[in-house]
Design a protein around this motif. Structure first.
Motif, short mmCIF file in Angstrom:
data_model
loop_
_atom_site.label_atom_id
_atom_site.label_comp_id
_atom_site.label_asym_id
_atom_site.label_seq_id
_atom_site.Cartn_x
_atom_site.Cartn_y
_atom_site.Cartn_z
N SER A 2 79.44 117.73 -12.51
CA SER A 2 79.15 117.30 -11.16
C SER A 2 79.25 115.79 -11.09
N LYS A 3 78.97 115.30 -9.92
CA LYS A 3 79.02 113.86 -9.72
C LYS A 3 77.92 113.46 -8.77
N THR A 4 77.61 112.18 -8.79
CA THR A 4 76.61 111.62 -7.91
C THR A 4 77.25 110.44 -7.19
N TYR A 5 76.49 109.76 -6.37
CA TYR A 5 77.04 108.63 -5.62
C TYR A 5 76.23 107.38 -5.89
N ALA A 6 76.91 106.24 -5.87
CA ALA A 6 76.25 104.94 -6.06
C ALA A 6 76.99 103.91 -5.22
N LEU A 8 79.00 100.53 -4.88
CA LEU A 8 79.92 99.84 -5.79
C LEU A 8 79.29 98.57 -6.37
N GLY A 9 78.50 97.87 -5.59
CA GLY A 9 77.86 96.64 -6.06
C GLY A 9 76.84 96.87 -7.16
N GLU A 10 76.31 98.09 -7.29
CA GLU A 10 75.31 98.40 -8.31
C GLU A 10 75.94 98.63 -9.69
N LEU A 11 77.21 98.96 -9.72
CA LEU A 11 77.87 99.30 -10.98
C LEU A 11 78.21 98.05 -11.77
N LYS A 12 78.38 98.23 -13.08
CA LYS A 12 78.74 97.12 -13.96
C LYS A 12 79.64 97.66 -15.07
N PRO A 13 80.28 96.77 -15.84
CA PRO A 13 81.14 97.24 -16.93
C PRO A 13 80.37 98.16 -17.88
N GLY A 14 81.03 99.24 -18.28
CA GLY A 14 80.40 100.24 -19.13
C GLY A 14 79.98 101.48 -18.35
N ASN A 15 79.81 101.33 -17.03
CA ASN A 15 79.48 102.48 -16.19
C ASN A 15 80.74 103.31 -15.94
N PHE A 16 80.52 104.53 -15.45
CA PHE A 16 81.63 105.41 -15.12
C PHE A 16 81.80 105.48 -13.62
N ILE A 17 83.04 105.71 -13.17
CA ILE A 17 83.37 105.80 -11.76
C ILE A 17 84.54 106.77 -11.60
N VAL A 45 88.36 97.15 -12.64
CA VAL A 45 89.42 97.58 -13.55
C VAL A 45 88.77 98.60 -14.48
N ALA A 46 89.36 99.80 -14.54
CA ALA A 46 88.77 100.88 -15.34
C ALA A 46 89.86 101.61 -16.12
N THR A 63 80.33 99.85 -0.48
CA THR A 63 81.01 101.14 -0.44
C THR A 63 80.32 102.12 -1.38
N ARG A 64 80.11 103.35 -0.90
CA ARG A 64 79.54 104.39 -1.77
C ARG A 64 80.69 105.04 -2.53
N VAL A 65 80.56 105.09 -3.85
CA VAL A 65 81.60 105.65 -4.70
C VAL A 65 81.03 106.81 -5.52
N GLU A 66 81.92 107.68 -5.97
CA GLU A 66 81.51 108.81 -6.80
C GLU A 66 81.34 108.34 -8.24
N VAL A 67 80.25 108.77 -8.85
CA VAL A 67 79.98 108.48 -10.26
C VAL A 67 79.90 109.82 -10.98
N PRO A 68 80.80 110.06 -11.95
CA PRO A 68 80.79 111.36 -12.63
C PRO A 68 79.58 111.51 -13.54
#
Length: 135
Positions: A2-6, A8-17, A45-46, A63-68
């Motif tokens: 499944s996936k959740t939402y976050a 974009l500004g909350e994410l950082k390198p090492g996170n999944f998207i 960049v991922a 922006t709300r993005v999907e996080v696996p």
């Protein structure tokens, strides 16, 4: 799987998207404020966990993005047939087939009886990530 939402500004390198429907690991991220009335933008960049391809994504930071949600599980190699590996999950004892990894070092360490760590990623993709234990 499944996936959740976050945001974009909350994410950082090492996170999944999720980018283009594929789970990716963020390797580089920069944020820039654009002009007097513009909104801040994030440049991501991922690397795809499935294909290994480099992907870029630019969007406003709000922006709300999907996080696996990636399940990291342990399995035992039962057999290697052609370009697939038959695994048995060590918790549920389910058996299933997974594509043979492309990395030569990982491929050379696979043999029946060896324990491996595999990831279950959306959209239902299984991938062997590493061999557990010695050898």
């Amino acid at each position: 799987m499944s996936k959740t939402y976050a945001t974009l500004g909350e994410l950082k390198p090492g996170n999944f998207i999720m980018i283009d429907g594929e789970p990716c690991k963020i390797v580089e991220m920069s944020k820039a404020k654009t002009g007097k009335h513009g909104s801040a933008k994030a440049h991501v960049v991922a690397i795809s966990l499935i294909s290994g391809a480099k992907k870029t994504f630019v969007a406003p930071v709000d922006t709300r993005v999907e996080v696996p949600i990636i399940e990291k599980r342990v399995g035992q190699v039962l057999a290697i047939t052609g370009d697939s590996v038959q695994l048995m999950d060590m918790e549920t004892y389910d058996t299933f087939e997974v594509p043979l990894p492309e990395e030569e070092e990982l491929k050379s360490r696979l043999e029946p009886g060896v324990e491996v760590e595999y990831w279950v990623m959306p959209p239902g993709v299984y991938k062997i990530m590493r061999v557990r234990g010695g050898k």
